[in-house]
Design a protein around this motif. Sequence first.
Motif, PDB file in Angstrom:
ATOM      1  N   UNK A 113      22.883-117.404 -23.658  1.00 39.72           N
ATOM      2  CA  UNK A 113      21.683-118.123 -23.227  1.00 39.72           C
ATOM      3  C   UNK A 113      22.026-119.545 -22.795  1.00 39.72           C
ATOM      4  N   UNK A 114      22.832-120.239 -23.596  1.00 42.81           N
ATOM      5  CA  UNK A 114      23.249-121.597 -23.231  1.00 42.81           C
ATOM      6  C   UNK A 114      24.057-121.561 -21.928  1.00 42.81           C
ATOM      7  N   UNK A 115      24.924-120.558 -21.786  1.00 50.31           N
ATOM      8  CA  UNK A 115      25.747-120.445 -20.578  1.00 50.31           C
ATOM      9  C   UNK A 115      24.896-120.212 -19.332  1.00 50.31           C
ATOM     10  N   UNK A 116      23.972-119.259 -19.405  1.00 50.62           N
ATOM     11  CA  UNK A 116      23.157-118.931 -18.232  1.00 50.62           C
ATOM     12  C   UNK A 116      22.113-120.010 -17.959  1.00 50.62           C
ATOM     13  N   UNK A 117      21.455-120.465 -18.997  1.00 45.45           N
ATOM     14  CA  UNK A 117      20.359-121.412 -18.814  1.00 45.45           C
ATOM     15  C   UNK A 117      20.840-122.797 -18.397  1.00 45.45           C
ATOM     16  N   UNK A 118      22.055-123.163 -18.775  1.00 48.61           N
ATOM     17  CA  UNK A 118      22.463-124.528 -18.476  1.00 48.61           C
ATOM     18  C   UNK A 118      23.895-124.637 -17.956  1.00 48.61           C
ATOM     19  N   UNK A 119      24.873-124.295 -18.765  1.00 53.02           N
ATOM     20  CA  UNK A 119      26.263-124.575 -18.435  1.00 53.02           C
ATOM     21  C   UNK A 119      26.705-124.049 -17.081  1.00 53.02           C
ATOM     22  N   UNK A 120      26.496-122.769 -16.813  1.00 49.77           N
ATOM     23  CA  UNK A 120      26.995-122.179 -15.566  1.00 49.77           C
ATOM     24  C   UNK A 120      26.321-122.799 -14.351  1.00 49.77           C
ATOM     25  N   UNK A 121      25.022-123.011 -14.441  1.00 47.00           N
ATOM     26  CA  UNK A 121      24.302-123.611 -13.316  1.00 47.00           C
ATOM     27  C   UNK A 121      24.727-125.053 -13.083  1.00 47.00           C
ATOM     28  N   UNK A 122      24.809-125.824 -14.147  1.00 49.90           N
ATOM     29  CA  UNK A 122      25.248-127.208 -14.010  1.00 49.90           C
ATOM     30  C   UNK A 122      26.669-127.251 -13.452  1.00 49.90           C
TER      31      UNK A 122
END
Length: 186
Positions: free
Chosen positions: A53-62
Amino acid sequence: MVSWWQALTRAAGRYPWPANVLLYAGFFSGGDALQQVLRGGPADWQHTRHVATVAVAFHANLNYVWLNLLERALPGRAPRTILAKVLCDQALGGPVYVSTFYAGMSILQGKDDIFLDMRQKFWNTYKLINFSLIPIRWRTAYTGLCGFLWATFLCFSQQEGDGTFKSAFTFRRIKGTNEVEKPSEK
């Protein structure tokens, strides 16, 4: 018949953002699963879902946006340009990634103080961040692959470690048991 690699390359060319985000999230989640195996405990799929969730919602996009901005601001692969990219990534991107991982995981785990892990582990963790040279269309996926190992470290640190590289890799399985010997506290 098209191989999986050709299909992936075509998808990344047509839809670079979602392809990179999904690959990044897969690698990041895999890093959490790996650290759980290395610790020798039972699988905690809820934790892995939180990491995803952290990866998809924030890290990967950022990461995708950030690396594209870096490339636009500092185009090319000359040594001086690469050094500038590394310095920008270390000084600006790294602190954001580390902070949002610890805070995001704390939110998803329902911790009372969502900044506690960040305050306790940020500086130790931040020292380990790195940058690599890959064509722009693959940078997010590549950093996701690197993130697999990075996530393994981060997830271990968040669950049991102190944010240092040594704490993540000095534990070892005691022969004949499933208990893990943890590094001594200093």
